[in-house]
Every structure is written in structure tokens, then in C-alpha cells.
Design a protein around this motif. Structure first.
Motif, mmCIF file in Angstrom:
data_model
loop_
_atom_site.group_PDB
_atom_site.id
_atom_site.type_symbol
_atom_site.label_atom_id
_atom_site.label_comp_id
_atom_site.label_asym_id
_atom_site.label_seq_id
_atom_site.Cartn_x
_atom_site.Cartn_y
_atom_site.Cartn_z
ATOM 1 N N THR A 79 -50.561 -1.747 0.680
ATOM 2 C CA THR A 79 -49.229 -1.758 1.269
ATOM 3 C C THR A 79 -49.344 -1.518 2.777
ATOM 4 N N ASN A 80 -48.214 -1.545 3.446
ATOM 5 C CA ASN A 80 -48.190 -1.254 4.882
ATOM 6 C C ASN A 80 -48.505 0.211 5.172
ATOM 7 N N HIS A 81 -48.530 1.042 4.134
ATOM 8 C CA HIS A 81 -48.766 2.472 4.316
ATOM 9 C C HIS A 81 -50.139 2.915 3.829
ATOM 10 N N THR A 82 -50.957 1.984 3.361
ATOM 11 C CA THR A 82 -52.303 2.330 2.906
ATOM 12 C C THR A 82 -53.177 2.580 4.131
ATOM 13 N N GLY A 83 -53.751 3.758 4.177
ATOM 14 C CA GLY A 83 -54.605 4.120 5.303
ATOM 15 C C GLY A 83 -56.057 4.193 4.892
ATOM 16 N N ILE A 84 -56.936 4.084 5.851
ATOM 17 C CA ILE A 84 -58.364 4.236 5.592
ATOM 18 C C ILE A 84 -58.933 5.179 6.636
ATOM 19 N N LYS A 85 -59.802 6.056 6.172
ATOM 20 C CA LYS A 85 -60.491 6.984 7.070
ATOM 21 C C LYS A 85 -61.976 6.659 7.008
ATOM 22 N N LEU A 86 -62.536 6.296 8.156
ATOM 23 C CA LEU A 86 -63.970 6.019 8.259
ATOM 24 C C LEU A 86 -64.643 7.219 8.897
ATOM 25 N N THR A 87 -65.666 7.737 8.244
ATOM 26 C CA THR A 87 -66.463 8.819 8.805
ATOM 27 C C THR A 87 -67.857 8.266 9.072
ATOM 28 N N ASP A 90 -72.566 10.439 12.446
ATOM 29 C CA ASP A 90 -72.554 11.564 13.384
ATOM 30 C C ASP A 90 -71.357 12.494 13.171
ATOM 31 N N GLY A 91 -70.558 12.266 12.101
ATOM 32 C CA GLY A 91 -69.456 13.160 11.746
ATOM 33 C C GLY A 91 -68.113 12.804 12.359
ATOM 34 N N LYS A 92 -68.051 11.810 13.207
ATOM 35 C CA LYS A 92 -66.773 11.394 13.801
ATOM 36 C C LYS A 92 -65.987 10.584 12.781
ATOM 37 N N SER A 93 -64.650 10.678 12.855
ATOM 38 C CA SER A 93 -63.835 9.906 11.920
ATOM 39 C C SER A 93 -62.680 9.226 12.652
ATOM 40 N N GLN A 94 -62.237 8.139 12.057
ATOM 41 C CA GLN A 94 -61.102 7.374 12.572
ATOM 42 C C GLN A 94 -60.211 7.020 11.392
ATOM 43 N N ILE A 95 -58.909 7.147 11.584
ATOM 44 C CA ILE A 95 -57.934 6.806 10.554
ATOM 45 C C ILE A 95 -57.089 5.657 11.091
ATOM 46 N N PHE A 96 -56.896 4.636 10.261
ATOM 47 C CA PHE A 96 -56.076 3.500 10.663
ATOM 48 C C PHE A 96 -55.522 2.802 9.435
ATOM 49 N N LEU A 97 -54.713 1.776 9.647
ATOM 50 C CA LEU A 97 -54.074 1.049 8.556
ATOM 51 C C LEU A 97 -55.052 0.076 7.910
ATOM 52 N N PHE A 98 -55.164 0.150 6.584
ATOM 53 C CA PHE A 98 -56.132 -0.684 5.880
ATOM 54 C C PHE A 98 -55.819 -2.162 6.031
ATOM 55 N N ASN A 99 -54.530 -2.535 6.015
ATOM 56 C CA ASN A 99 -54.218 -3.963 6.065
ATOM 57 C C ASN A 99 -54.475 -4.586 7.437
ATOM 58 N N THR A 100 -54.904 -3.791 8.428
ATOM 59 C CA THR A 100 -55.310 -4.331 9.723
ATOM 60 C C THR A 100 -56.835 -4.366 9.875
ATOM 61 N N VAL A 123 -66.456 0.092 14.704
ATOM 62 C CA VAL A 123 -67.481 0.883 14.021
ATOM 63 C C VAL A 123 -68.481 -0.066 13.371
ATOM 64 N N LYS A 124 -69.764 0.197 13.587
ATOM 65 C CA LYS A 124 -70.807 -0.589 12.926
ATOM 66 C C LYS A 124 -70.830 -0.237 11.448
ATOM 67 N N LEU A 125 -70.967 -1.235 10.599
ATOM 68 C CA LEU A 125 -71.045 -0.992 9.156
ATOM 69 C C LEU A 125 -72.215 -0.078 8.813
ATOM 70 N N THR A 126 -73.310 -0.198 9.540
ATOM 71 C CA THR A 126 -74.495 0.614 9.254
ATOM 72 C C THR A 126 -74.314 2.078 9.655
ATOM 73 N N ASP A 127 -73.296 2.377 10.465
ATOM 74 C CA ASP A 127 -73.047 3.752 10.914
ATOM 75 C C ASP A 127 -72.074 4.514 10.016
ATOM 76 N N ILE A 128 -71.541 3.865 8.970
ATOM 77 C CA ILE A 128 -70.519 4.499 8.132
ATOM 78 C C ILE A 128 -71.162 5.384 7.074
ATOM 79 N N ALA A 129 -70.732 6.636 7.035
ATOM 80 C CA ALA A 129 -71.211 7.580 6.022
ATOM 81 C C ALA A 129 -70.253 7.644 4.838
ATOM 82 N N LYS A 130 -68.934 7.530 5.111
ATOM 83 C CA LYS A 130 -67.948 7.658 4.043
ATOM 84 C C LYS A 130 -66.685 6.878 4.400
ATOM 85 N N MET A 131 -66.079 6.261 3.367
ATOM 86 C CA MET A 131 -64.791 5.580 3.517
ATOM 87 C C MET A 131 -63.820 6.127 2.496
#
Length: 135
Positions: A79-87, A90-100, A123-131
Motif C-alpha cells: 500500500t501507500n503506507h508500507t514502509g521499509i527499513k534498510l539497515t 555499519d549499523g546505519k538505517s534508512q526508512i522509506f516507502l516500499f512502493n518507491t 544503498v548497495k545491495l551488498t551492504d545490507i544487513a537487514k530489511m
């Protein structure tokens, strides 16, 4: 503290608590994005006669397979409200809208808001620890 402010704090807390978190691996994301094409998403906000119109480029996914906290597979409707958090590793995280979310050349990009069009730092795919997906 006024009763009105207390009421707003309680409602905000319940809304945050009610959000469910689901998990996704990089491999699963890549498999599910194999046939996804970018598409323009339009939206409007407001009441007549004051409208704010906008558009962002996003993905064409309507649903996604994820894991819940018990490691059971679920299919979520995007939905327009589904969010994703990428960690990242190095422990940094970003939160944004999944449909974008878009994947290009091994990089993930997306928007924090449909109205303000605030980009995330790619964010590089190889740098992702958790989604984590949140609904």
C-alpha cells in the motif's frame, strides 16, 4: 499535561505499537523484483478546492512475500503506507516507502515521502544487513 495532549500521545503510541514488522532477505527481494518495472505513481492530498498533486517513480509490485517474527511466510499487499527499513552492515538505517523502492545496478533507491520527494541515500545491495517491512 492537558487531557487533549495526553489523548494524542496515547493514540500515537497505539498506532506505533500496532504496526507489524516483517522481514525480507536480499535474495528474496531480488527474486521478487526480477520482472518489476518502474512506474509513475500519482497522488493527491487535500479537500476541494485546495489540492496538492504529485507523482513519484516507483515499482510495480502489488504484493510481496515476507517472513513474520515466527519465520512463517506471508504475502503482504503493498500500500501507500508500507514502509521499509534498510539497515547496513555499519549499523546505519534508512526508512522509506516500499512502493518507491527501485533496484538498478546493484543499488537500492527510494523516497521518504510521496509529497516532498525526499530521496534516500542509495544503498548497495551488498551492504545490507537487514530489511524490515512495516505495515
Amino acid at each position: 499535561m492537558t487531557p487533549y495532549l495526553l489523548f494524542l500521545l496515547v493514540i500515537a503510541g497505539l498506532l506505533l505499537y500496532a504496526r507489524k514488522t516483517y522481514y525480507l532477505t536480499t535474495d528474496s527481494l531480488l527474486q521478487q523484483f526480477a520482472d518489476v518495472r518502474p512506474e509513475i505513481k500519482t497522488h493527491s492530498l487535500g479537500l476541494p478546492p485546495l489540492f496538492i498533486h504529485g507523482s513519484v517513480t516507483g515499482n510495480s509490485l502489488k504484493q510481496i512475500k515476507v517472513l513474520d517474527k515466527s519465520n512463517k511466510e506471508r504475502v503482504l499487499r503493498i500500500t501507500n503506507h508500507t514502509g521499509i527499513k534498510l539497515t547496513t552492515l555499519d549499523g546505519k538505517s534508512q526508512i522509506f516507502l516500499f512502493n518507491t523502492l527501485l533496484i538498478k545496478d546493484g543499488m537500492i533507491t527510494g523516497k521518504r515521502s510521496r509529497l516532498l520527494k525526499l530521496d534516500i541515500e542509495p544503498v548497495k545491495l551488498t551492504d545490507i544487513a537487514k530489511m524490515e517491512l512495516q505495515r
